[in-house]
Design a protein around this motif. Structure first.
Motif, PDB file in Angstrom:
ATOM      1  N   SER A  77      99.626  68.899  61.738  1.00  0.00           N
ATOM      2  CA  SER A  77      99.350  67.484  61.481  1.00  0.00           C
ATOM      3  C   SER A  77     100.519  66.809  60.781  1.00  0.00           C
ATOM      4  O   SER A  77     101.424  67.486  60.270  1.00  0.00           O
ATOM      5  N   PRO A  78     100.521  65.460  60.701  1.00  0.00           N
ATOM      6  CA  PRO A  78     101.585  64.757  59.979  1.00  0.00           C
ATOM      7  C   PRO A  78     101.638  65.146  58.497  1.00  0.00           C
ATOM      8  O   PRO A  78     102.682  65.019  57.863  1.00  0.00           O
ATOM      9  N   ALA A  79     100.500  65.609  57.966  1.00  0.00           N
ATOM     10  CA  ALA A  79     100.441  66.007  56.562  1.00  0.00           C
ATOM     11  C   ALA A  79     100.807  67.472  56.357  1.00  0.00           C
ATOM     12  O   ALA A  79     100.759  67.980  55.238  1.00  0.00           O
ATOM     13  N   GLY A  80     101.155  68.175  57.473  1.00  0.00           N
ATOM     14  CA  GLY A  80     101.548  69.573  57.362  1.00  0.00           C
ATOM     15  C   GLY A  80     100.389  70.542  57.372  1.00  0.00           C
ATOM     16  O   GLY A  80     100.565  71.734  57.101  1.00  0.00           O
ATOM     17  N   ARG A  81      99.169  70.069  57.693  1.00  0.00           N
ATOM     18  CA  ARG A  81      98.027  70.974  57.830  1.00  0.00           C
ATOM     19  C   ARG A  81      98.004  71.532  59.239  1.00  0.00           C
ATOM     20  O   ARG A  81      98.463  70.901  60.178  1.00  0.00           O
ATOM     21  N   ILE A  82      97.459  72.735  59.362  1.00  0.00           N
ATOM     22  CA  ILE A  82      97.525  73.449  60.633  1.00  0.00           C
ATOM     23  C   ILE A  82      96.138  73.695  61.202  1.00  0.00           C
ATOM     24  O   ILE A  82      95.223  74.105  60.495  1.00  0.00           O
ATOM     25  N   ALA A 120      95.075  61.647  55.758  1.00  0.00           N
ATOM     26  CA  ALA A 120      96.516  61.856  55.911  1.00  0.00           C
ATOM     27  C   ALA A 120      96.861  62.646  57.170  1.00  0.00           C
ATOM     28  O   ALA A 120      98.021  62.671  57.593  1.00  0.00           O
ATOM     29  N   ASP A 121      95.858  63.284  57.784  1.00  0.00           N
ATOM     30  CA  ASP A 121      96.108  64.056  59.001  1.00  0.00           C
ATOM     31  C   ASP A 121      96.165  63.178  60.251  1.00  0.00           C
ATOM     32  O   ASP A 121      96.565  63.647  61.328  1.00  0.00           O
ATOM     33  N   ALA A 122      95.734  61.918  60.156  1.00  0.00           N
ATOM     34  CA  ALA A 122      95.686  61.047  61.332  1.00  0.00           C
ATOM     35  C   ALA A 122      97.091  60.702  61.808  1.00  0.00           C
ATOM     36  O   ALA A 122      97.988  60.410  61.017  1.00  0.00           O
ATOM     37  N   GLY A 123      97.268  60.745  63.124  1.00  0.00           N
ATOM     38  CA  GLY A 123      98.565  60.411  63.710  1.00  0.00           C
ATOM     39  C   GLY A 123      98.985  61.420  64.752  1.00  0.00           C
ATOM     40  O   GLY A 123      98.151  61.990  65.461  1.00  0.00           O
ATOM     41  N   THR A 124     100.279  61.666  64.848  1.00  0.00           N
ATOM     42  CA  THR A 124     100.822  62.555  65.871  1.00  0.00           C
ATOM     43  C   THR A 124     100.922  63.996  65.370  1.00  0.00           C
ATOM     44  O   THR A 124     101.590  64.271  64.372  1.00  0.00           O
ATOM     45  N   TRP A 125     100.228  64.889  66.057  1.00  0.00           N
ATOM     46  CA  TRP A 125     100.309  66.322  65.786  1.00  0.00           C
ATOM     47  C   TRP A 125     101.241  66.954  66.817  1.00  0.00           C
ATOM     48  O   TRP A 125     101.359  66.462  67.941  1.00  0.00           O
ATOM     49  N   HIS A 126     101.898  68.050  66.452  1.00  0.00           N
ATOM     50  CA  HIS A 126     102.758  68.736  67.424  1.00  0.00           C
ATOM     51  C   HIS A 126     102.343  70.205  67.580  1.00  0.00           C
ATOM     52  O   HIS A 126     101.834  70.824  66.652  1.00  0.00           O
ATOM     53  N   LEU A 127     102.556  70.689  68.794  1.00  0.00           N
ATOM     54  CA  LEU A 127     102.244  72.075  69.129  1.00  0.00           C
ATOM     55  C   LEU A 127     103.390  72.982  68.696  1.00  0.00           C
ATOM     56  O   LEU A 127     104.551  72.705  68.969  1.00  0.00           O
ATOM     57  N   ASP A 128     103.031  74.075  68.047  1.00  0.00           N
ATOM     58  CA  ASP A 128     104.000  75.071  67.603  1.00  0.00           C
ATOM     59  C   ASP A 128     103.658  76.387  68.298  1.00  0.00           C
ATOM     60  O   ASP A 128     102.617  76.988  68.037  1.00  0.00           O
ATOM     61  N   ALA A 129     104.528  76.807  69.217  1.00  0.00           N
ATOM     62  CA  ALA A 129     104.288  78.055  69.964  1.00  0.00           C
ATOM     63  C   ALA A 129     105.618  78.655  70.393  1.00  0.00           C
ATOM     64  O   ALA A 129     106.610  77.931  70.540  1.00  0.00           O
ATOM     65  N   GLU A 130     105.631  79.966  70.602  1.00  0.00           N
ATOM     66  CA  GLU A 130     106.852  80.637  71.050  1.00  0.00           C
ATOM     67  C   GLU A 130     106.546  81.600  72.178  1.00  0.00           C
ATOM     68  O   GLU A 130     105.610  82.396  72.095  1.00  0.00           O
ATOM     69  N   ALA A 131     107.349  81.490  73.234  1.00  0.00           N
ATOM     70  CA  ALA A 131     107.272  82.437  74.351  1.00  0.00           C
ATOM     71  C   ALA A 131     108.390  83.464  74.170  1.00  0.00           C
ATOM     72  O   ALA A 131     109.561  83.098  74.028  1.00  0.00           O
ATOM     73  N   ALA A 132     108.024  84.741  74.164  1.00  0.00           N
ATOM     74  CA  ALA A 132     108.995  85.827  74.002  1.00  0.00           C
ATOM     75  C   ALA A 132     109.083  86.620  75.306  1.00  0.00           C
ATOM     76  O   ALA A 132     108.056  87.007  75.868  1.00  0.00           O
ATOM     77  N   ALA A 133     110.304  86.838  75.773  1.00  0.00           N
ATOM     78  CA  ALA A 133     110.503  87.543  77.039  1.00  0.00           C
ATOM     79  C   ALA A 133     110.748  89.039  76.814  1.00  0.00           C
ATOM     80  O   ALA A 133     111.082  89.484  75.712  1.00  0.00           O
TER      81      ALA A 133
END
Length: 256
Positions: A77-82, A120-133
């Motif tokens: 979240s924009p507030a850094g909550r996950i 404070a969580d309202a707004g743009t959230w971003h996806l955090d993910a990693e693809a490992a080969a």
């Protein structure tokens, strides 16, 4: 949403928790690993104060050597909550690709207050993910894939008086704009917001914006205008970066 112990995080059971995140960075990668697609079941999730809302995120990664795994799958979240998914599933459509689907729930009134959304969580959230080969290549999604989580807004039914009105006389139109407070689990007046007043002439199907008004400290709207035709009046709020759009029920007024 329920908060779980830290020991269950790896299993994806944890739904929402406060987290101090480092400053957002651009996506990083090594070699030919890439995410070929990332899709959200909704571009915007509007959350009120009671009903739980759901979101599914689907991601497909590819590498010539094959994908060992896709890790993370959390929303920040924009507030850094996950928000961690409450369920996750992955398949291998081909020898070089992996596809994962993560399901999330959003609630402002969970049984455990620690898991509730906050304003404070309202707004743009971003996806955090990693693809490992398999060949040690990787691709990390940091900020490029986003979704909006907004506070749900309401507009009371439009009231236009007097009804009916004499042609050429003054018509007064009122209403109230409120939005969900995730901090108090209640709807409060949304102050200082511009709201459009629209009119649909009798016998037609299209609304036209006539003027706008600004909400007062309690979210109330009031404006006057000259009545020149019979038809229906309604308020329409376009929304904001943190709050959903909303259109009020119209009020039909005839001329006499």
């Amino acid at each position: 949403m329920r908060i779980r112990t830290a020991a269950t995080v790896a299993g994806g059971a944890l739904v929402l928790l406060p987290f101090l995140t480092p400053a957002a960075q651009a996506d990083t990668h090594k070699g030919d690993t890439t995410f070929t697609s990332v899709t959200f079941s909704k571009s915007t999730v509007n959350v009120g104060v009671s009903a739980t809302q759901y979101l599914t995120v689907t991601a497909t990664a590819k590498d010539g050597s094959g994908i060992k795994g896709i890790y993370g799958g959390k929303l920040v979240s924009p507030a850094g909550r996950i928000a961690f998914p409450y369920s996750a599933s992955c398949t291998r459509p081909t020898s070089t690709t992996m596809k994962c689907a993560w399901k999330y729930s959003f609630d402002a009134n969970a049984s455990d207050d620690y898991a509730d959304l906050r304003n404070a969580d309202a707004g743009t959230w971003h996806l955090d993910a990693e693809a490992a080969a398999n060949d040690q290549d990787f691709y990390t999604l940091d900020t490029s894939k986003t979704v909006r989580i907004k506070r749900y807004a309401k507009l009371t039914a439009t009231q236009a008086t007097p009804e009916p009105v004499v042609k050429g006389r003054t018509l007064t139109v009122t209403g109230t704009l409120t939005r969900a407070s995730w901090d108090s689990n209640a709807y409060w007046g949304y102050a200082g917001k511009s709201v459009s007043l629209q009119f649909k002439k009798s016998g037609t199907s299209t609304y036209t914006t006539v003027k706008s008004a600004t909400t007062d400290s309690a979210g109330k709207l009031k404006t006057t205008l000259t009545a020149n035709a019979s038809g229906t009046w309604r308020w329409k709020f376009a929304g904001s970066g943190t709050t959903s759009p909303v259109t009020a029920t119209g009020d039909s007024v005839a001329l006499k």
